[in-house]
Design a protein around this motif. Structure first.
Motif, PDB file in Angstrom:
ATOM      1  N   VAL A 123       0.840  -1.203   0.000  1.00 30.82           N
ATOM      2  CA  VAL A 123       0.000   0.000   0.000  1.00 30.82           C
ATOM      3  C   VAL A 123       0.873   1.250   0.000  1.00 30.82           C
ATOM      4  O   VAL A 123       0.609   2.205  -0.738  1.00 30.82           O
ATOM      5  CB  VAL A 123      -0.970  -0.018   1.213  1.00 30.82           C
ATOM      6  N   THR A 126       2.912   1.407  -3.553  1.00 27.86           N
ATOM      7  CA  THR A 126       2.077   1.674  -4.731  1.00 27.86           C
ATOM      8  C   THR A 126       1.112   2.836  -4.538  1.00 27.86           C
ATOM      9  O   THR A 126       0.492   3.288  -5.494  1.00 27.86           O
ATOM     10  CB  THR A 126       1.260   0.429  -5.117  1.00 27.86           C
ATOM     11  N   LYS A 127       0.939   3.274  -3.280  1.00 25.25           N
ATOM     12  CA  LYS A 127      -0.015   4.330  -2.944  1.00 25.25           C
ATOM     13  C   LYS A 127      -1.418   3.952  -3.400  1.00 25.25           C
ATOM     14  O   LYS A 127      -2.181   4.775  -3.899  1.00 25.25           O
ATOM     15  CB  LYS A 127       0.422   5.665  -3.537  1.00 25.25           C
ATOM     16  N   THR A 128      -1.734   2.667  -3.222  1.00 23.31           N
ATOM     17  CA  THR A 128      -3.037   2.134  -3.611  1.00 23.31           C
ATOM     18  C   THR A 128      -3.704   1.544  -2.382  1.00 23.31           C
ATOM     19  O   THR A 128      -3.465   0.382  -2.020  1.00 23.31           O
ATOM     20  CB  THR A 128      -2.875   1.047  -4.700  1.00 23.31           C
ATOM     21  N   SER A 129      -4.531   2.315  -1.738  1.00 23.07           N
ATOM     22  CA  SER A 129      -5.158   1.869  -0.492  1.00 23.07           C
ATOM     23  C   SER A 129      -6.186   0.756  -0.709  1.00 23.07           C
ATOM     24  O   SER A 129      -6.506   0.017   0.213  1.00 23.07           O
ATOM     25  CB  SER A 129      -5.810   3.039   0.234  1.00 23.07           C
ATOM     26  N   SER A 130      -6.673   0.605  -1.920  1.00 22.76           N
ATOM     27  CA  SER A 130      -7.661  -0.443  -2.176  1.00 22.76           C
ATOM     28  C   SER A 130      -7.071  -1.849  -2.047  1.00 22.76           C
ATOM     29  O   SER A 130      -7.817  -2.832  -1.973  1.00 22.76           O
ATOM     30  CB  SER A 130      -8.294  -0.268  -3.560  1.00 22.76           C
ATOM     31  N   LEU A 131      -5.755  -1.952  -1.988  1.00 22.12           N
ATOM     32  CA  LEU A 131      -5.125  -3.256  -1.788  1.00 22.12           C
ATOM     33  C   LEU A 131      -5.513  -3.870  -0.439  1.00 22.12           C
ATOM     34  O   LEU A 131      -5.431  -5.078  -0.258  1.00 22.12           O
ATOM     35  CB  LEU A 131      -3.597  -3.137  -1.861  1.00 22.12           C
ATOM     36  N   TYR A 134      -7.615  -6.964  -0.030  1.00 23.02           N
ATOM     37  CA  TYR A 134      -6.972  -8.267  -0.206  1.00 23.02           C
ATOM     38  C   TYR A 134      -6.600  -8.905   1.136  1.00 23.02           C
ATOM     39  O   TYR A 134      -6.278 -10.082   1.202  1.00 23.02           O
ATOM     40  CB  TYR A 134      -5.731  -8.045  -1.085  1.00 23.02           C
TER      41      TYR A 134
END
Length: 166
Positions: A123, A126-131, A134
């Motif tokens: 997270v 990638t700066k992708t909090s939607s991970l 998972y």
């Protein structure tokens, strides 16, 4: 005495690294990215429960660093290190609470900590909090893989404990 300790930790690191490299060659058990048995963690468990936290930390750090180099994936170092250190902390804390017949319990929590640490690193990188969505899948896989590696580590610690302490 320091040379003997260094040699013992180097052998344990070589064993863990060999298991890690062999595991890389195995096909994925399930078609979910990131779900692996983590068999090299058996060595870390045995080291922690038979020799103590400093030896286990040394083995873990050397295995993670060399594993990233041997795998040819330096980016994996961030994920392996974050997961490995969180799993180590969980196991080291639980070490005082579990008996030699309950090492598998500490391993289950450590595996879930490992997965959470790797996901947190993913997270952040990638700066992708939607991970984070998972996480349930990884926690469930951590229960199963942690149980398996924990039982193997418990068995190995019982068999190798006296030999390693010499």
């Amino acid at each position: 005495m320091k040379v003997k300790r260094l040699a013992r930790d180097a052998v344990l690191t070589a064993i863990a690294l060999t298991i890690f490299v062999v595991e890389l060659q195995l096909p994925d058990l399930v078609p979910i990215p990131g779900v692996k048995p983590g068999l090299s963690n058996i060595v870390t468990l045995v080291t922690l429960f038979t020799l103590g936290p400093w030896d286990a930390l040394a083995v873990l750090l050397c295995r993670v660093l060399l594993g990233a180099l041997f795998a040819g994936n330096p980016a994996a170092l961030v994920y392996s290190l974050s997961g490995g250190l969180l799993a180590f902390c969980v196991t080291a804390l639980m070490r005082r609470a579990v008996t030699e017949k309950q090492i598998w319990v500490a391993s289950v929590f450590a595996a879930m900590g490992h997965n959470a640490g790797q996901l947190a690193a993913a997270v952040l990188v990638t700066k992708t909090s939607s991970l984070v969505m998972y996480l349930p899948v990884l926690l469930v896989s951590g229960i199963f893989t942690g149980f398996f590696t924990g039982l193997a580590g418990q068995y190995a610690a019982g068999r190798l404990g006296r030999i390693l302490k010499r």
